[in-house]
Scaffold this motif. Structure first.
Motif, short mmCIF file in Angstrom:
data_model
loop_
_atom_site.label_atom_id
_atom_site.label_comp_id
_atom_site.label_asym_id
_atom_site.label_seq_id
_atom_site.Cartn_x
_atom_site.Cartn_y
_atom_site.Cartn_z
N GLY A 29 -2.56 -7.34 -4.36
CA GLY A 29 -2.15 -6.07 -3.80
C GLY A 29 -0.66 -5.83 -3.91
N LEU A 33 1.18 -3.05 -6.34
CA LEU A 33 2.05 -2.02 -5.78
C LEU A 33 3.41 -2.03 -6.45
N TRP A 268 -7.95 -6.97 1.99
CA TRP A 268 -7.08 -6.84 0.82
C TRP A 268 -7.88 -6.54 -0.44
N THR A 271 -7.09 -3.23 -2.00
CA THR A 271 -5.76 -2.86 -2.48
C THR A 271 -5.63 -2.87 -3.99
N PHE A 272 -6.20 -3.86 -4.67
CA PHE A 272 -5.97 -3.98 -6.11
C PHE A 272 -6.52 -2.77 -6.85
N VAL A 275 -4.59 0.60 -5.73
CA VAL A 275 -3.26 0.74 -6.30
C VAL A 275 -3.33 0.90 -7.82
N ALA A 304 -2.00 5.04 -2.00
CA ALA A 304 -1.94 3.61 -2.32
C ALA A 304 -0.90 2.90 -1.46
N VAL A 308 -1.79 -0.14 1.33
CA VAL A 308 -1.21 -1.48 1.34
C VAL A 308 -0.41 -1.70 2.62
#
Length: 339
Positions: A29, A33, A268, A271-272, A275, A304, A308
């Motif tokens: 993540g 970002l 988490w 997040t990947f 983003v 995004a 995060v």
């Protein structure tokens, strides 16, 4: 059927915490970002220092998680072995290679030699783990409840990130091969996953955050496609963005159901892909803007960052409260078989 895997303790013996491989998701993540802010710097003139600071943070987190995870194999090999045999948790081990590839991307502007070394290490680990894990899956005897989006991690995430990193190093031909391996693995695995979601029992609450990974294949695939294809936002590039948008809307529609479990580091997983989705759209907006892309780019960028930030704050609260490390694995589906 094989025997269920016993729960994995977050910390058993020794003074070092027994960090689960899933904690590599934190590095994913942060590094993703950082890449988004680099694109934002090129597209909108945002402060470049933010992206570089995020990469420094991602690199620090990578070192800490990698060292603690490696230490687990030394001080608690039985715990590490149980994780590697677990039908769900084992796939997170592949993130060790994926995060190494992302750190290689971050290092490239500063040292090509370091980036190549990290790329070699990350791609070798990713390929070796992907072959080992997929070979075990091909032996069958896998319970439907053990089928979750974590199956994308060894070959799909690894292939797309390896392809993007290879292209950044100037090896687009190798990157295209990695894209192909990841793309067709994604299509095959998604059919298995959707069959499980449509026909098997409802996923238990503690496993539902893994559905956040569902956004990653089209989003990370779009980033890879743009990298290995020269950055053109052609029909396939827009199609990948469209499918990512559909997955994002589905996750929003199901947010209450997915969020039935208490907040944990497992979130988490969102997040990947989230983003990477914003990064792919921003990259297209940078080289070949269209009205739809230009509208989506700033919205997804803001979303995004908020995503995060919210998960990072939640994780920090868990850490300060001494509740970050899990005491058990979410569920205990059947062990993997074979060797």
């Amino acid at each position: 059927m094989s025997e269920p895997v016993p729960p994995l303790p977050g910390s058993a013996r020794g003074k070092l915490p027994h960090v689960p491989a899933a904690f590599f998701g934190i590095v994913l993540g942060l590094a993703a970002l950082a890449n988004l802010w680099r694109v934002g710097h090129a597209l909108w003139g945002l402060p470049g220092l933010i992206g570089e600071t995020l990469f420094a943070g991602a690199a620090f987190a990578w070192v800490v998680v990698a060292l603690l995870y490696a230490a687990k194999w030394w001080i608690a090999p039985d715990v590490a072995r149980q994780e590697a045999e677990h039908a769900v948790q084992c796939c997170f081990i592949g993130l060790g290679g994926v995060t190494t590839l992302l750190i290689a991307q971050g290092a490239l502007p500063y040292s090509r030699a370091v980036a190549i070394a990290l790329f070699t290490l990350g791609s070798a680990f990713t390929l070796a783990f992907g072959l080992w894990r997929t070979g075990r899956l091909w032996r069958g005897r896998r319970a439907p409840e053990a089928t979750t989006p974590i199956l994308y991690l060894p070959t799909v995430a690894g292939g797309f990130v390896a392809g993007t990193t290879a292209a950044a190093l100037g090896w687009s031909d190798w990157g295209q091969l990695a894209f192909g391996a990841a793309f067709f693995s994604w299509l095959a695995i998604e059919s298995v996953l959707l069959h499980r979601l449509y026909t098997a029992d409802e996923m238990p609450p503690l496993l539902r955050p893994t559905l956040g990974i569902q956004l990653a294949p089209p989003a990370v695939g779009a980033v890879c496609y743009l990298a290995v294809g020269g950055g053109a936002g052609d029909l396939l590039g827009h199609a990948l963005i469209g499918y990512a948008l559909l997955q994002a809307l589905l996750l929003l529609r199901m947010a209450r159901w997915i969020g039935a479990a208490p907040f944990a580091a497992s979130y988490w997983a969102f997040t990947f892909g989230g983003v990477a989705f914003a990064t792919a759209v921003a990259k297209i907006d940078l080289v070949a803007p269209t009205p739809a892309i230009a509208l989506l780019a700033p919205i997804l960028f803001a979303g995004a960052n908020l995503l995060v930030l919210a998960i990072a704050i939640g994780t920090l609260c868990l850490l300060l409260g001494g509740r970050l490390l899990p005491s058990t694995v979410p569920v205990g589906p059947p062990k993997t078989t074979g060797s």
